[in-house]
Every structure is written in structure tokens, then in C-alpha cells.
Design a protein around this motif. Sequence first.
Motif, mmCIF file in Angstrom:
data_model
loop_
_atom_site.group_PDB
_atom_site.id
_atom_site.type_symbol
_atom_site.label_atom_id
_atom_site.label_comp_id
_atom_site.label_asym_id
_atom_site.label_seq_id
_atom_site.Cartn_x
_atom_site.Cartn_y
_atom_site.Cartn_z
ATOM 1 N N ASP A 146 48.177 27.991 34.512
ATOM 2 C CA ASP A 146 47.328 29.365 34.696
ATOM 3 C C ASP A 146 47.288 30.183 33.614
ATOM 4 N N ALA A 147 48.121 29.980 32.710
ATOM 5 C CA ALA A 147 47.737 30.775 31.473
ATOM 6 C C ALA A 147 46.722 30.460 30.695
ATOM 7 N N ASN A 177 42.955 31.133 33.261
ATOM 8 C CA ASN A 177 42.729 32.301 34.199
ATOM 9 C C ASN A 177 41.785 32.882 33.467
ATOM 10 N N TYR A 208 42.983 39.014 31.988
ATOM 11 C CA TYR A 208 44.274 38.449 32.529
ATOM 12 C C TYR A 208 44.970 39.650 33.193
ATOM 13 N N SER A 235 44.644 39.642 36.371
ATOM 14 C CA SER A 235 44.785 38.927 37.731
ATOM 15 C C SER A 235 45.993 37.755 37.406
ATOM 16 N N TYR A 236 46.367 37.846 36.325
ATOM 17 C CA TYR A 236 47.390 36.801 36.023
ATOM 18 C C TYR A 236 48.717 36.909 37.044
ATOM 19 N N THR A 280 47.698 35.614 39.854
ATOM 20 C CA THR A 280 47.317 34.148 40.195
ATOM 21 C C THR A 280 48.672 33.338 40.350
ATOM 22 N N LEU A 281 49.656 33.959 39.476
ATOM 23 C CA LEU A 281 51.001 33.282 39.487
ATOM 24 C C LEU A 281 51.785 33.639 41.001
ATOM 25 N N SER A 305 49.678 30.931 42.682
ATOM 26 C CA SER A 305 49.738 29.530 42.369
ATOM 27 C C SER A 305 51.381 28.980 42.295
ATOM 28 N N LYS A 356 43.337 38.491 44.366
ATOM 29 C CA LYS A 356 42.967 38.040 43.051
ATOM 30 C C LYS A 356 41.651 38.236 42.710
ATOM 31 N N GLN A 415 39.614 39.838 39.799
ATOM 32 C CA GLN A 415 38.838 39.221 38.882
ATOM 33 C C GLN A 415 37.326 39.911 38.955
#
Length: 295
Positions: free
Chosen positions: A126-127, A130, A166, A168-169, A172-173, A176, A227, A231
Motif C-alpha cells: 500500500d505504501a 496509494n 498519502y 488516505s494512507y 488505507t492501512l 487493508s 478512504k 482521496q
Amino acid sequence: MEDDDYESLPSNAGLAVNMLAGALAGISEHAVMFPIDSIKTRMQVFATSPVAVYSGVGNAFSRIASTEGIRALWRGVSSVILGAGPAHAVHFGTLEAVKELAGGNQAGNQWLATSLAGASATIAADAFMNPFDVVKQRMQVHKSQFRSIWVCASTVYRAEGLGAFYVSYPTTLAISIPFNAIQYSVYEHVKRFMNPRNEYSPQSHIIAGGVAGAVAAALTTPLDVAKTILQTRGASSEADIRNVKGMGDAFRVIWARDGLKGFGRGLTPRVLTIMPSSALCWMSYEFFKAAIRTD
């Protein structure tokens, strides 16, 4: 002599094979199911225009096709394809490495090892992915001005800075890690139940992948709505959405605008996207892993 187990790769080829298989599987998965993913994004965005408010998958499909053309459903697919290959290579490479280190390949119910492998894989993948996902969703929204991923990326960077890719990172994690832990654990359990001899079996891989994807998608949909808001915030003209800074802000906007049902926005297309794409991804991964291994 008996044939080697198809998952028993030689030590000098295991990581490379797993990463290549993952890359090919990822591209296959995302490209095939992209139009449904576009509908999911449209349904999750809080829009003020009546034209951009959709009541279901069929309604969204017909409205988008009639007002914007069928090609609009594929807008942003190049961003996914560009990022999905390397991201899935990282994902599956990490997945197999951590699974082996944690003892997930041993006999018995290794749920902790498989969950750890799934979570570790997604942090790394995801890093990388994203920013591509941000560009994809900016191109998917109603009346998007972008037709090129490079123009979209450069415009977002100039207007909102590097942080836009980023913001939303963490969310996202938050999606995910449980998603992949759930998906991988369910996949391994269903696969072992259907295929106890651990042979190459497309039918068991497809069914296990589909079941795993559907369960994980349904349970993580509320986080996915948050998310999407993060985004696509830069594409909104409304102050409360543009000022969303993180997952907590996004949850407050969802609750204020749509109540509890807002957290289920896009549930059906999300499951419809992920269930077959997960089945395709795992089937492709197992196929490519078996096909390109070095004896």
C-alpha cells in the motif's frame, strides 16, 4: 520419484517467482473488474448534483453510460495497471516470505502466521500503491477533468502538495491490514478444506478466493467509504469535505450526511468487484506460480 508439490519452489527461484506471479495476478484482477470499481467510487462520493447520485449498481451503470459514455467507466484504469503490477509483486513477495518465516507452511491450522503474513504484505504494497489509487479515484469521479494520469498527478501535486497522495494512507492501512488478514486467513482455510492434498486445483483456488474476498470486502466497507472521501476531497466544492484531514473527520462527515447507512455506501459494487477479482487474483497467482516455477 514423486513429483514435487507445486508450491515447493526451489530456494533460488521462490521469491522471484512469487513476485512475478503476484504482479501478473494483480494486473489481471484490477483490469477485469475496473468498471464495477468505478461505480463503487461514484456511489461513495457525496455529490450534490442529482445526475451524480446513484441508487444502485444497475442505475449507476445505465446513467453513466447514457450521460458520459461507456468509456467513462474505464477512466483511470491506466493508473491502476501501472501501479498494480509492482504493488502486487511487493505484496506477494512479502506474503510468502513472512508466511515461511512465521511457520505458515507447516501442517495444521496456522492462522496466526497467515494473518501476520497478510498484514505485513499490505503495509509494504500500500505504501507503493496509494498515490496510484488517489489518481485513479480523482479520474473516476463525476465530471472529472482528467484524462491523463500524468496531468492528474501533476495537477494534484501543484494544488495540494505531496501529502494529497498519502492523506488516505493511514485509512488505507486501517482497511487493508484487516482486509488482507481476513482474506488470506479465509483463503487458506477454505483452500485447505477443499484441497487437503495441496495440489494445483483451479476450482478450489477460485472458490476459496471468491469467498475470502467477499467476506473481507463486506467487513471493511465502512473504512473504504472514509478512504474515498479522503482521496477525492480535492474534487469537492463543499467545505466540510475539502477540510477532511483524516479518518475521524471522514467518519463525522458520513454520519452527519447519511447516518448509519452512509457507512454501507458502495457495499454491493465493492463485494461484486472484490469477490470475482479476488477469485481471479488467487487463481492467477496459483497458476502463474505453478507455470513459471523453475524445476
